[in-house]
Design a protein around this motif. Structure first.
Motif: not given
Length: 265
Positions: A24-46
């Motif tokens: 929510v913070v990434v998407v709503d508070h940063y303009f680029f967040g909505k279309n930002r792709k997950l990093s490899a580290a984030e994907a592994k964590d998820i």
């Protein structure tokens, strides 16, 4: 049971909440967040979090959770956008909460937890000597943990029946259909003359007489009443009987002479 898995539930839901808030913070508070792709580290964590939720889905037998997890795993293999993850985690968390709300859990108080789902409540020696009794010993413990006094005593009497059959076998008494038949034959065997019973009888006589006497007492005090619907056992009575049967079976395992053949079916 909730008391056993509550920490897993809580930690998993909390982790999903943290991920959702972060997205929510990434998407709503940063303009680029909505279309930002997950990093490899984030994907592994998820992926690791999804593994935990999948384990809960299996535990809860939830097809709805499993379907949502499968969709999210597919997204992890592609370009997973932060905005999509935010929505998917919110949906996954909501489904998990709904599943937990729909389930009925049983609580085992700490003082009874020692009896639940235990394989060696009567000790290793009893399990090794009387393997046919293991299942009923475990079930007696489960019933005791759940405050089911009458059910506890029922399973304990099945345990005693295994001991009764073993005693009969050690005296070369064949299979009998019930307690009364066994005990009648055992008493008759005990009353036979020494020369008929064999040279080991003097050594083992006291053991046989004591065990037989205990079985007769148990039959009259507990086994017969448990077979009638008008007799219930309180949890306090069940605890007392559990300890008595535990002590009896341990003594039987230690003192009953071993014979080469297995007890009759």
């Amino acid at each position: 049971m909730l008391s056993k898995y509550s920490s897993v539930f809580n930690s998993t839901i909390a982790r999903l909440h943290d991920i959702h808030v972060a997205m929510v913070v990434v998407v709503d508070h940063y303009f680029f967040g909505k279309n930002r792709k997950l990093s490899a580290a984030e994907a592994k964590d998820i992926s690791g979090v999804l593994d935990k939720v999948a384990a809960l889905a299996t535990l809860l037998d939830s097809r709805m959770l499993e379907k949502q997890i499968a969709r999210m795993r597919e997204s992890l293999l592609d370009d997973y956008l932060c905005s999509a993850l935010r929505d998917d985690v919110r949906e996954l968390k909501s489904r998990l909460e709904d599943e937990l709300d729909a389930k009925v859990f049983l609580h085992v108080p700490p003082e009874k937890a020692q009896y639940y789902d235990q394989k060696e409540l009567f000790g290793v020696a009893v399990n090794e000597r009387f393997p046919k009794a293991i299942r009923d010993i475990e079930r007696a413990g489960n019933c005791l943990a759940l405050d089911e006094g009458t059910a506890t005593v029922f399973h304990l009497m099945r345990v005693m029946e295994v001991g009764l059959a073993a005693l009969a076998q050690s005296l070369a008494i064949p299979y009998a259909p019930n307690w009364a038949s066994y005990l009648d034959r055992i008493q008759k065997r005990i009353s036979e003359r020494y020369e008929v019973k064999g040279i080991d009888w003097k050594r083992d006589e006291k053991v046989y007489r004591d065990i037989s006497s205990d079985l007769i007492t148990i039959k009259q005090a507990w086994r017969n009443p448990i077979m009638h619907v008008d007799r219930d056992f309180s949890i306090e009575e069940a605890v007392e009987i559990f300890r008595a049967v535990q002590s009896f079976m341990q003594r039987l395992a230690a003192q009953l002479p071993v014979v080469s053949d297995s007890p009759p079916e």
